[in-house]
Scaffold this motif. Sequence first.
Motif, PDB file in Angstrom:
ATOM      1  N   GLY A  97       8.615 -43.687   9.277  1.00  0.00           N
ATOM      2  CA  GLY A  97       9.648 -43.889   8.266  1.00  0.00           C
ATOM      3  C   GLY A  97      10.986 -43.277   8.620  1.00  0.00           C
ATOM      4  N   LEU A  98      12.000 -43.707   7.857  1.00  0.00           N
ATOM      5  CA  LEU A  98      13.354 -43.179   8.003  1.00  0.00           C
ATOM      6  C   LEU A  98      13.410 -41.777   7.394  1.00  0.00           C
ATOM      7  CD1 LEU A  98      16.415 -43.723   8.562  1.00  0.00           C
ATOM      8  CD2 LEU A  98      16.520 -44.738   6.297  1.00  0.00           C
ATOM      9  N   LYS A  99      13.901 -40.830   8.166  1.00  0.00           N
ATOM     10  CA  LYS A  99      14.030 -39.450   7.683  1.00  0.00           C
ATOM     11  C   LYS A  99      15.447 -38.957   7.931  1.00  0.00           C
ATOM     12  CE  LYS A  99       9.630 -39.231   6.827  1.00  0.00           C
ATOM     13  NZ  LYS A  99       9.138 -39.291   5.466  1.00  0.00           N
ATOM     14  N   TRP A 100      15.965 -38.186   7.009  1.00  0.00           N
ATOM     15  CA  TRP A 100      17.286 -37.578   7.186  1.00  0.00           C
ATOM     16  C   TRP A 100      17.147 -36.165   7.732  1.00  0.00           C
ATOM     17  CZ3 TRP A 100      21.006 -41.088   6.677  1.00  0.00           C
ATOM     18  CH2 TRP A 100      20.673 -42.254   5.989  1.00  0.00           C
ATOM     19  N   ASN A 101      15.977 -35.585   7.498  1.00  0.00           N
ATOM     20  CA  ASN A 101      15.706 -34.240   7.970  1.00  0.00           C
ATOM     21  C   ASN A 101      15.050 -34.344   9.343  1.00  0.00           C
ATOM     22  OD1 ASN A 101      14.788 -31.678   8.427  1.00  0.00           O
ATOM     23  ND2 ASN A 101      14.162 -31.325   6.303  1.00  0.00           N
ATOM     24  N   ASN A 104      11.421 -33.404   9.667  1.00  0.00           N
ATOM     25  CA  ASN A 104      10.458 -34.393   9.179  1.00  0.00           C
ATOM     26  C   ASN A 104      10.273 -35.537  10.178  1.00  0.00           C
ATOM     27  OD1 ASN A 104      10.204 -32.873   6.888  1.00  0.00           O
ATOM     28  ND2 ASN A 104      11.531 -34.156   5.622  1.00  0.00           N
TER      29      ASN A 104
ATOM     30  N   THR B 233       5.963 -47.711   4.460  1.00  0.00           N
ATOM     31  CA  THR B 233       5.294 -46.502   4.961  1.00  0.00           C
ATOM     32  C   THR B 233       5.021 -45.507   3.832  1.00  0.00           C
ATOM     33  OG1 THR B 233       7.462 -45.568   5.466  1.00  0.00           O
ATOM     34  CG2 THR B 233       6.284 -46.634   7.282  1.00  0.00           C
ATOM     35  N   ASP B 347      15.433 -36.136   1.979  1.00  0.00           N
ATOM     36  CA  ASP B 347      14.332 -35.256   2.369  1.00  0.00           C
ATOM     37  C   ASP B 347      14.838 -33.966   3.020  1.00  0.00           C
ATOM     38  OD1 ASP B 347      15.225 -36.437   4.727  1.00  0.00           O
ATOM     39  OD2 ASP B 347      13.232 -36.529   5.630  1.00  0.00           O
ATOM     40  N   LEU B 348      16.139 -33.754   3.048  1.00  0.00           N
ATOM     41  CA  LEU B 348      16.648 -32.449   3.478  1.00  0.00           C
ATOM     42  C   LEU B 348      16.303 -31.383   2.444  1.00  0.00           C
ATOM     43  CD1 LEU B 348      20.000 -33.762   4.931  1.00  0.00           C
ATOM     44  CD2 LEU B 348      18.310 -32.479   6.242  1.00  0.00           C
TER      45      LEU B 348
END
Lengths: 370, 408
Positions: A97-101, A104, B233, B347-348
Amino acid sequence: MTGLLAQQESGRVDMVALRADRRGRMFAAMEAHGLDALVLGRPANITFASGARQLWTAGARPFGPGCLVLAATGQVHLLSVWDEGIPPEIPHANLFGLKWNPVNLLTEIAAIPGVRTTRRVGTDSFGPGFEHFLAGFAPEAELVDATAAMTDARRSKSADEVALIERAIAIAETALTAMEDAAEPGASERDLLRAYLASIAQQGCTTPPTEGIVCATPRSGPVVLRRLPSERRLGPGQLVALNPGALYAGYEGGVGRTIGVEGVSPAASDLAARCRDALDSVIDRCRVGARGADLRTEGADVLIYGLGLGAEPPLIGSGGGADAELVGGMVLSVQAWAGREGTGGVLLRDVVHVVDGTPRVLSRYRSTLV
Amino acid sequence: MAGEGVVTVDGRPIPEAPDLPRMHRDRMDRLQEQLAAQELAGLVLLWPSAVSYATGAHSPGADSGRAGLFRPVAVVVAGDAAPHLFTPYPEGAPPGLPADHLHPPAFPDLADGAAALAAALAELVPKGRVAIDELPHPLRAALAGRDLVPAASVMAPVKLRKTADELACIRVAQRCNELAMCDVMPLLRPGVRQTELSSVFLDRLYELGDVSNGIDPIWQPMPQCIAAGPWTTHGDVAFPTGSTGEVLRHGDVIWCDTGIHYEGYASDFGRTWLVGADPTPRQLSQYRRWQEVTDSVLAVCKPGATALDLDRAAIATNGGKKPWIEHFYLSHGVGTDSAEMPLIGTDLGEAFDEQQVLAPGMILVLEPVIWEDGYGGYRAEDIYTVTDDGWASLSDFPYDPFTRGDAA
């Protein structure tokens, strides 16, 4: 209507076989270059590896891990939140999946089976600090340049890839007709850009390889080829370079011709003939084993680059590419440009397939200035 | 009330039209300030959004492969008032760029081009630490031995708060985007294809002025249930998926999303539209909930508030449930990138959001999503800026057909 076919060919070309062939070439190149894994960020490389239909955005993308390929498992893993546009041979388990962190993202990638034990990981670009990110999911791995491996895999086209490029060329040729129709005195370069965009979109292909496709050349003063369509208006007797392209199922085609607005002067015809001769002589030399230095000509400025999933190396011209070598199966955009003060400029471009013997010219469009 | 009257950012009103030379000077001042503060000798930029910020140069919109091969490159030398621009498109250089700062194209993705760029850099910045955003392998090899650090440490702070001129650019981009969408709305009838909508959008857009498309327009028919697909997902809604030649049908709920560029600055347009139908009472209630969430976020939006305050307001108004998509955010910034800091609700994490303190010139593209599984959902997005005493909207487009006939 080509609308439904534009992004996913479903007729003449067996896309399942085409994707399998591309994967085979990719894994062979990985083996030849001693790569355990690929980390790909360039959209064209991701398309080559996965066949995924990605969201198109204009401009070069920053490098980041969009696709991982593992030699040991033979699997392609893809950054995609959904399965829409993802070929069925890539299972859900292979999507991350797409994560900005970044922490993660690292966790997701580290969980890919087999990734932690890779020893030689190739990337298609790099940024300062990326080695630390790599160490987070492949602690033993050496980070190396995968550019040559991807070039080896991509540069010689299969017959099916050439067929898709030919479809893209046909779309560009249709757009060229639309641009010719719009090229009336008083129309601006941007009007011709609009005619071009409308034509490719009506054919189901809304994304241009480039918007730099029209240049009204001046009848007096220095003549340079501009690639930013402006509000300049076309006047009678002016030479206008039209150079459209199109993307079909990811593959790029194009064609370039120059027209005279309301008639062509003898001087313009003469310039066009010289430019055509120069282009033909270069095209004839686009043979297996030729080098960039062999592909120059007195009569015109020559620009050559590879075509496949968009523009790709080699790049010959603009001061570079003298050592680049042509190999069989390459498809090239071959362009000649000649300008003369007091007359204007002529641009001609054809798409050429490098084969054994005489090169095959894939683009077809009449001479417009004779 | 916030959002009304004369709005200022750092004491300056947002002009109708940007003063481009002033904007270029202000941006260069900010870059130089960061180079000095971080003791950097220079900055090398390859990413289109960064080159655009540093130089104001134009290049034709292009596919990523083409744009990468023929990429403009910027070099900013510490203490120099003008950037160096290496470009295949010299006609796109800003008028004020000194002639000795305009160079032939660099081609850093190719071995010979990378060597030439490294040689040029050795002259412009002979020694010292250099920040750079990307190192294609040929350039990495050519710059071996140089002290290189990520350019994000420079670019992130300079881009975070917009000047009044930058805000004017974003507003012009958004206005052109909205005007082009006006021509698309009436076409939303059964039988129209996604690519036909894109065709009309692009035609009108390029008629409007010196703007360029940024993303293949999204016209996504939404399912009523997540289970209807596409599979995701995280089990949340799939959006935005790309357009094809898909034929739209009566009653389809379309989430559209388009973005364009003006002087390098991105717009961001998002609405929920219906194909040939009026909204049902349930759909109207989803829209109203969306409006309540947006209003509640704006109510706490002012300098000094944290991003976490915005998250909490949105969640409280939505009955304790996060009103945005799992892989996105409640809000994102926009500038020379279509999504940039501040990113709010990602998600930060909460601790990250608590440290993001709103300040004048920050951009909030609020994009709450109201989803009722089994009944679909409503999504729209609008651009706001934090002002000296509150906020101002840079968007101006109705919520039809959800507000049709309303006095509001």
